[in-house]
Design an enzyme around this catalytic site. Structure first.
Site, mmCIF file in Angstrom:
data_model
loop_
_atom_site.group_PDB
_atom_site.id
_atom_site.type_symbol
_atom_site.label_atom_id
_atom_site.label_comp_id
_atom_site.label_asym_id
_atom_site.label_seq_id
_atom_site.Cartn_x
_atom_site.Cartn_y
_atom_site.Cartn_z
ATOM 1 N N GLU A 8 -8.034 2.009 -5.150
ATOM 2 C CA GLU A 8 -9.285 1.903 -4.508
ATOM 3 C C GLU A 8 -9.625 3.269 -4.190
ATOM 4 O O GLU A 8 -9.139 4.049 -3.698
ATOM 5 C CB GLU A 8 -8.693 1.116 -2.989
ATOM 6 C CG GLU A 8 -9.890 1.080 -2.030
ATOM 7 C CD GLU A 8 -9.359 -0.106 -0.863
ATOM 8 O OE1 GLU A 8 -8.543 -0.571 -0.761
ATOM 9 O OE2 GLU A 8 -10.448 -0.342 -0.302
ATOM 10 N N GLU B 209 0.747 -1.222 0.052
ATOM 11 C CA GLU B 209 0.092 -0.251 0.071
ATOM 12 C C GLU B 209 0.935 1.171 -0.005
ATOM 13 O O GLU B 209 1.832 1.430 0.633
ATOM 14 C CB GLU B 209 -0.743 0.062 1.262
ATOM 15 C CG GLU B 209 -2.072 -0.863 1.213
ATOM 16 C CD GLU B 209 -3.012 -0.774 2.374
ATOM 17 O OE1 GLU B 209 -3.195 0.261 2.963
ATOM 18 O OE2 GLU B 209 -3.957 -1.830 2.492
HETATM 19 O O1 KIV Z 1 -7.031 -6.564 1.255
HETATM 20 C C1 KIV Z 1 -7.551 -6.282 0.312
HETATM 21 O O2 KIV Z 1 -8.685 -7.213 0.290
HETATM 22 C C2 KIV Z 1 -7.395 -5.472 -0.510
HETATM 23 C C3 KIV Z 1 -8.532 -5.209 -1.465
HETATM 24 C C4 KIV Z 1 -9.544 -4.295 -0.927
HETATM 25 C C5 KIV Z 1 -8.055 -4.519 -3.003
HETATM 26 O O3 KIV Z 1 -6.314 -4.711 -0.788
#
Ligand code: KIV
Length: 267
Positions: free
Chosen positions: A183, A116
């Site tokens: 997202e 991320e």
């Molecule tokens: O952890 C997850 O499920 C994600 C998705 C929302 C893309 O990162």
């Protein structure tokens, strides 16, 4: 005979052919087998497991041990899908720790890891990709930063943050990211990122123009108490879970999911 295994070059070729990429989260062998059998291209062992498996309010409780465990469960059941695993909160504070944890995920069966954010993660992305670890960036709403953001809100709404996101996307790709999750950002911004970068963008709450779509499995099966506004219950009207998975795949491939009200953002 079913398609051969989905690979990174295969996903890049899908973008070039403008074929939509399908992705769902999975955390265990039984569901992974079902998702794989439905010919969903990518399976994400997401740190959303903190919410849907562990019952936490956020993803922050998830450790690298948790993701390694669930990646092993998922990978054991997959014949075709590309397996992506999350590097969870604080699992990559330095390149060396990122490498150690990415190696654990790859040894457990992941084909790529997801990180991320941008900023210091750009250097981490370069460090990993130079060492043969395929990296998926993740921009827009960053659930690991939920307390900094003050909640699960749509990102990139104003001109400055939209510009920053475009810059970050290009920087991550220049550093070696070969996939990007977007997202909860406006559909127009996701369309612009998708047009600018040479790697597949996989959207969640980011409109229909992304190269692919991802949903949390438990959301699209209607099992989550509070369904995000960008999701759809594919079990509604389906004859079985397998049928729901196939309906999702076909809706993404046909471009009928997401539809405008399911476009961007949390409710
Ligand atoms: O952890 C997850 O499920 C994600 C998705 C929302 C893309 O990162």
């Amino acid at each position: 005979m079913s398609d051969p295994r989905v690979t990174l070059p295969g996903l890049l070729a899908m973008k070039a052919r403008r074929e939509k990429i399908t992705c769902l989260t999975a955390y265990d062998a039984t569901f992974a087998q079902a998702v794989d059998a439905a010919e969903i291209d990518m399976l994400l062992v997401g740190d959303s497991l903190g919410m849907v498996i562990q019952g936490s309010a956020t993803t922050l409780s998830v450790t690298i041990d948790d993701v390694v465990y669930h990646t092993r469960c998922v990978a054991s059941a997959v014949n075709r899908s590309f397996v992506l695993a999350d590097l969870p909160f604080m699992s990559c504070p330095t390149p060396a720790e990122a490498a150690e944890n990415a190696a654990r995920l790859m040894r457990a069966g992941a084909h790529a890891v997801k990180i991320e954010g941008a900023g210091p993660q750009i250097q981490i992305t370069r460090f990993l990709s130079e060492r043969h670890v395929p990296v998926c960036g993740h921009l827009g709403l960053l659930p690991q930063a939920v307390h900094k953001l003050g909640g699960y809100r749509v990102q990139g709404r104003d001109a400055a943050s939209a510009q920053q996101l475009l810059t970050d996307a290009e920087a991550l790709v220049a550093a070696g990211a070969t996939l990007l999750v977007l997202e909860c950002i406006p559909a127009e911004l996701a369309a612009e990122v998708t047009a600018r970068v040479p790697v597949p963008t996989i959207g969640i709450g980011a409109g229909p123009a992304c190269d692919g779509q991802v949903l949390v499995l438990h959301d699209m099966l209607g099992l989550t108490r509070k369904q995000p506004g960008f999701s759809r219950n594919f079990l509604d009207g389906a004859s079985s879970i397998q049928d729901a998975l196939v309906r999702y795949r076909d809706a993404v491939r046909a471009g009928t999911f997401p539809a405008p009200p399911e476009g961007a953002g949390h409710p």
